[in-house]
Design a protein around this motif. Structure first.
Motif, PDB file in Angstrom:
ATOM      1  N   GLY A   9     -12.508 -40.233 -49.164  1.00  0.00           N
ATOM      2  CA  GLY A   9     -12.553 -41.384 -50.062  1.00  0.00           C
ATOM      3  C   GLY A   9     -12.982 -40.989 -51.461  1.00  0.00           C
ATOM      4  O   GLY A   9     -12.423 -41.447 -52.454  1.00  0.00           O
ATOM      5  N   PHE A  10     -13.989 -40.126 -51.543  1.00  0.00           N
ATOM      6  CA  PHE A  10     -14.432 -39.642 -52.844  1.00  0.00           C
ATOM      7  C   PHE A  10     -13.339 -38.851 -53.538  1.00  0.00           C
ATOM      8  O   PHE A  10     -13.117 -39.009 -54.749  1.00  0.00           O
ATOM      9  CB  PHE A  10     -15.690 -38.785 -52.697  1.00  0.00           C
ATOM     10  N   LEU A  11     -12.639 -38.010 -52.790  1.00  0.00           N
ATOM     11  CA  LEU A  11     -11.539 -37.242 -53.381  1.00  0.00           C
ATOM     12  C   LEU A  11     -10.417 -38.158 -53.865  1.00  0.00           C
ATOM     13  O   LEU A  11      -9.851 -37.932 -54.937  1.00  0.00           O
ATOM     14  CB  LEU A  11     -10.982 -36.228 -52.377  1.00  0.00           C
ATOM     15  N   ALA A  12     -10.096 -39.188 -53.100  1.00  0.00           N
ATOM     16  CA  ALA A  12      -9.066 -40.142 -53.517  1.00  0.00           C
ATOM     17  C   ALA A  12      -9.510 -40.858 -54.795  1.00  0.00           C
ATOM     18  O   ALA A  12      -8.726 -41.006 -55.739  1.00  0.00           O
ATOM     19  CB  ALA A  12      -8.795 -41.148 -52.407  1.00  0.00           C
ATOM     20  N   PHE A  13     -10.769 -41.300 -54.839  1.00  0.00           N
ATOM     21  CA  PHE A  13     -11.294 -41.967 -56.035  1.00  0.00           C
ATOM     22  C   PHE A  13     -11.251 -41.039 -57.240  1.00  0.00           C
ATOM     23  O   PHE A  13     -10.808 -41.426 -58.331  1.00  0.00           O
ATOM     24  CB  PHE A  13     -12.729 -42.435 -55.774  1.00  0.00           C
ATOM     25  N   ALA A  14     -11.697 -39.799 -57.071  1.00  0.00           N
ATOM     26  CA  ALA A  14     -11.716 -38.840 -58.179  1.00  0.00           C
ATOM     27  C   ALA A  14     -10.298 -38.539 -58.659  1.00  0.00           C
ATOM     28  O   ALA A  14     -10.062 -38.412 -59.860  1.00  0.00           O
ATOM     29  CB  ALA A  14     -12.425 -37.556 -57.747  1.00  0.00           C
TER      30      ALA A  14
END
Length: 58
Positions: A9-14
């Motif tokens: 999720g963090f990678l998708a957001f970033a």
């Protein structure tokens, strides 16, 4: 720390944030000046044509 799904999720957001940032930079640095320059050129051409038409009528 992070669970694996939180990490994804963090990678998708970033990734989305980074793509948005570079898209905004591209629009501000290339597209907007191109649009403004073309608009100003068209206005200048219209004024020049109006002057030519006015001279031709005299």
């Amino acid at each position: 720390m992070f669970e694996f799904d939180q990490y994804l999720g963090f990678l998708a957001f970033a990734t989305i944030l980074t793509i948005g940032f570079w898209l905004m930079m591209f629009l501000l640095l290339f597209v907007v000046p191109y649009w403004l320059g073309g608009n100003l050129l068209e206005i200048w051409k219209e004024k020049r044509e109006a002057k030519k038409a006015k001279r031709a009528q005299q």
